[in-house]
Structure formats: structure tokens, C-alpha cells
Design a protein around this motif. Structure first.
Motif, PDB file in Angstrom:
ATOM      1  N   ARG A  61       0.861  -1.185   0.000  1.00 15.78           N
ATOM      2  CA  ARG A  61       0.000   0.000   0.000  1.00 15.78           C
ATOM      3  C   ARG A  61       0.895   1.232   0.000  1.00 15.78           C
ATOM      4  O   ARG A  61       1.758   1.382   0.849  1.00 15.78           O
ATOM      5  N   THR A  62       0.677   2.099  -1.001  1.00 13.90           N
ATOM      6  CA  THR A  62       1.357   3.391  -1.058  1.00 13.90           C
ATOM      7  C   THR A  62       0.300   4.447  -1.368  1.00 13.90           C
ATOM      8  O   THR A  62      -0.880   4.120  -1.560  1.00 13.90           O
ATOM      9  N   SER A  63       0.725   5.691  -1.471  1.00 17.25           N
ATOM     10  CA  SER A  63      -0.230   6.752  -1.803  1.00 17.25           C
ATOM     11  C   SER A  63      -0.705   6.627  -3.253  1.00 17.25           C
ATOM     12  O   SER A  63      -1.791   7.082  -3.584  1.00 17.25           O
ATOM     13  N   ALA A  64       0.069   5.976  -4.117  1.00 16.89           N
ATOM     14  CA  ALA A  64      -0.302   5.834  -5.529  1.00 16.89           C
ATOM     15  C   ALA A  64      -1.321   4.730  -5.758  1.00 16.89           C
ATOM     16  O   ALA A  64      -2.226   4.874  -6.583  1.00 16.89           O
ATOM     17  N   MET A  65      -1.180   3.610  -5.046  1.00 16.38           N
ATOM     18  CA  MET A  65      -2.085   2.476  -5.255  1.00 16.38           C
ATOM     19  C   MET A  65      -1.871   1.398  -4.208  1.00 16.38           C
ATOM     20  O   MET A  65      -0.890   1.427  -3.464  1.00 16.38           O
ATOM     21  N   ASN A  66      -2.791   0.448  -4.174  1.00 15.86           N
ATOM     22  CA  ASN A  66      -2.685  -0.764  -3.369  1.00 15.86           C
ATOM     23  C   ASN A  66      -2.637  -1.928  -4.347  1.00 15.86           C
ATOM     24  O   ASN A  66      -3.363  -1.927  -5.338  1.00 15.86           O
ATOM     25  N   SER A  67      -1.813  -2.923  -4.075  1.00 18.46           N
ATOM     26  CA  SER A  67      -1.770  -4.091  -4.934  1.00 18.46           C
ATOM     27  C   SER A  67      -1.031  -5.219  -4.256  1.00 18.46           C
ATOM     28  O   SER A  67      -0.198  -4.991  -3.374  1.00 18.46           O
ATOM     29  N   GLY A  68      -1.323  -6.421  -4.717  1.00 21.04           N
ATOM     30  CA  GLY A  68      -0.526  -7.571  -4.333  1.00 21.04           C
ATOM     31  C   GLY A  68       0.699  -7.611  -5.232  1.00 21.04           C
ATOM     32  O   GLY A  68       0.666  -7.136  -6.367  1.00 21.04           O
ATOM     33  N   ILE A  69       1.762  -8.167  -4.727  1.00 23.22           N
ATOM     34  CA  ILE A  69       3.020  -8.272  -5.463  1.00 23.22           C
ATOM     35  C   ILE A  69       3.468  -9.717  -5.398  1.00 23.22           C
ATOM     36  O   ILE A  69       3.735 -10.249  -4.312  1.00 23.22           O
ATOM     37  N   ARG A  70       3.539 -10.373  -6.555  1.00 24.62           N
ATOM     38  CA  ARG A  70       3.948 -11.777  -6.608  1.00 24.62           C
ATOM     39  C   ARG A  70       5.463 -11.868  -6.466  1.00 24.62           C
ATOM     40  O   ARG A  70       6.201 -11.197  -7.168  1.00 24.62           O
ATOM     41  N   VAL A  71       5.904 -12.669  -5.505  1.00 26.15           N
ATOM     42  CA  VAL A  71       7.328 -12.942  -5.307  1.00 26.15           C
ATOM     43  C   VAL A  71       7.513 -14.454  -5.227  1.00 26.15           C
ATOM     44  O   VAL A  71       6.557 -15.189  -4.986  1.00 26.15           O
ATOM     45  N   ASP A  72       8.738 -14.904  -5.442  1.00 27.11           N
ATOM     46  CA  ASP A  72       8.997 -16.341  -5.394  1.00 27.11           C
ATOM     47  C   ASP A  72       8.954 -16.879  -3.971  1.00 27.11           C
ATOM     48  O   ASP A  72       8.345 -17.898  -3.702  1.00 27.11           O
ATOM     49  N   GLN A  73       9.607 -16.160  -3.064  1.00 25.18           N
ATOM     50  CA  GLN A  73       9.673 -16.638  -1.677  1.00 25.18           C
ATOM     51  C   GLN A  73       9.926 -15.461  -0.758  1.00 25.18           C
ATOM     52  O   GLN A  73      10.734 -14.579  -1.082  1.00 25.18           O
TER      53      GLN A  73
END
Length: 168
Positions: free
Chosen positions: A101-113
Motif C-alpha cells: 500500500r502506497t499513496s499511488a495504489m494498493n496491490s498484491g506483489i507476486r514474489v517467489d519466496q
């Protein structure tokens, strides 16, 4: 004579114990994760939650960097493939989603581990090297070592702002 001995002992101790921790030194809480063989981190203040094995639902007609959406207790969040944005390799076993979550947007972020959530002294974070790959240069705001791995500290605010402007 006692003062001389005490001063000598203190001087010797100061040189013998060079890694004395300054408790007043500012620290940063970081979420360390991997994409392929490379390690990265985000400032913890921007990560709301870590989802292990989250089911991501595909959305047609979206940019390749948008994997889809995830349902988090009734809230729908987009999921961005961080490796696509950074030009990083990804393993076949991508398993975690960081909710950012930032002031620009909210999103999920896919990472490997997700490797760990750590707190380190800000003085341990150094300026990124000049030979950093071009795809990473705008987004890496520092580098540090953790468990004998170099870790790139990413600027999630800039990543989300660029993504909201159409980076994806």
C-alpha cells in the motif's frame, strides 16, 4: 595510576569491540524476498500482509505484468508480477503475495519466496553500485547484505507510481 589502567582498558576494549551496537541509531524494518536467485526487499511500512499460497484469478485483456486478482477477506486486490516489472528471472514455484500500500495504489506483489522480515541499522544500507542492471536502476534505493546475499532495497512508492501511470 588507577586512571591510567582504566583508560588503557577502555581504549583496548573500544578497539577490540568494533561492532558495538548504537541503540539510538535509526533502524529500518524490511521484508526480504526472492525473485529467482536474486534477493530484494521493501520497507515494511508499505507491506500490509504476506499471503502464502494465495489463489490468484486470471483476468483477460490485462498487461502481462498483471497476474490477476486475489480475494482477501472479501476485498479484491490486483496482483502484479514483480519479476516482469524488474526484468528479473522467476522460479516456477512462485508462492507468495505481498500486499503493498502506497499513496499511488494498493496491490498484491507476486514474489517467489519471502525470506524474512528483518530490522537492520539504516547505516547498513549502502548506495546501489553503478553497474546495477539498467532495468533495476530507477527502482533500487539501496543495497545491503543479509545471510551472505546482496539484497536490493526497492522503492515501492516509485514502482507503484510508475505502474499506475501505465508501466505495466
Amino acid at each position: 595510576m588507577t586512571d591510567v589502567n582504566l583508560e588503557h582498558i577502555l581504549t583496548k576494549t573500544r578497539f577490540d569491540n568494533k561492532e558495538i551496537v548504537d541503540v539510538d541509531e535509526p533502524h529500518a524494518q524490511l521484508v526480504v524476498f526472492s525473485l529467482g536467485q536474486d534477493w530484494y526487499a521493501f520497507n515494511g511500512e508499505y507491506i500490509r500482509e504476506i499471503l502464502a499460497n494465495a489463489e490468484v484469478f486470471f483476468l483477460p485483456c490485462c498487461p502481462p505484468s498483471l497476474e490477476g486478482v486475489v480475494n482477501v477477506r472479501g476485498d479484491i486486490e490486483s496482483v502484479i508480477r514483480m519479476n516482469d516489472l524488474l526484468g528479473a528471472k522467476s522460479s516456477e514455484s512462485s508462492a507468495a503475495v505481498l500486499l503493498g500500500r502506497t499513496s499511488a495504489m494498493n496491490s498484491g506483489i507476486r514474489v517467489d519466496q519471502v525470506i524474512d522480515v528483518i530490522e537492520i541499522a539504516q547505516s547498513s544500507i549502502h548506495t546501489p553500485p553503478a553497474d546495477l542492471p539498467e532495468s533495476l536502476q530507477p527502482y533500487v534505493k539501496g543495497i545491503f547484505n543479509f545471510q551472505d546475499h546482496p539484497v536490493n532495497l526497492l522503492n515501492i512508492e516509485l514502482i507503484f507510481a510508475k505502474y499506475a501511470e501505465g508501466l505495466g
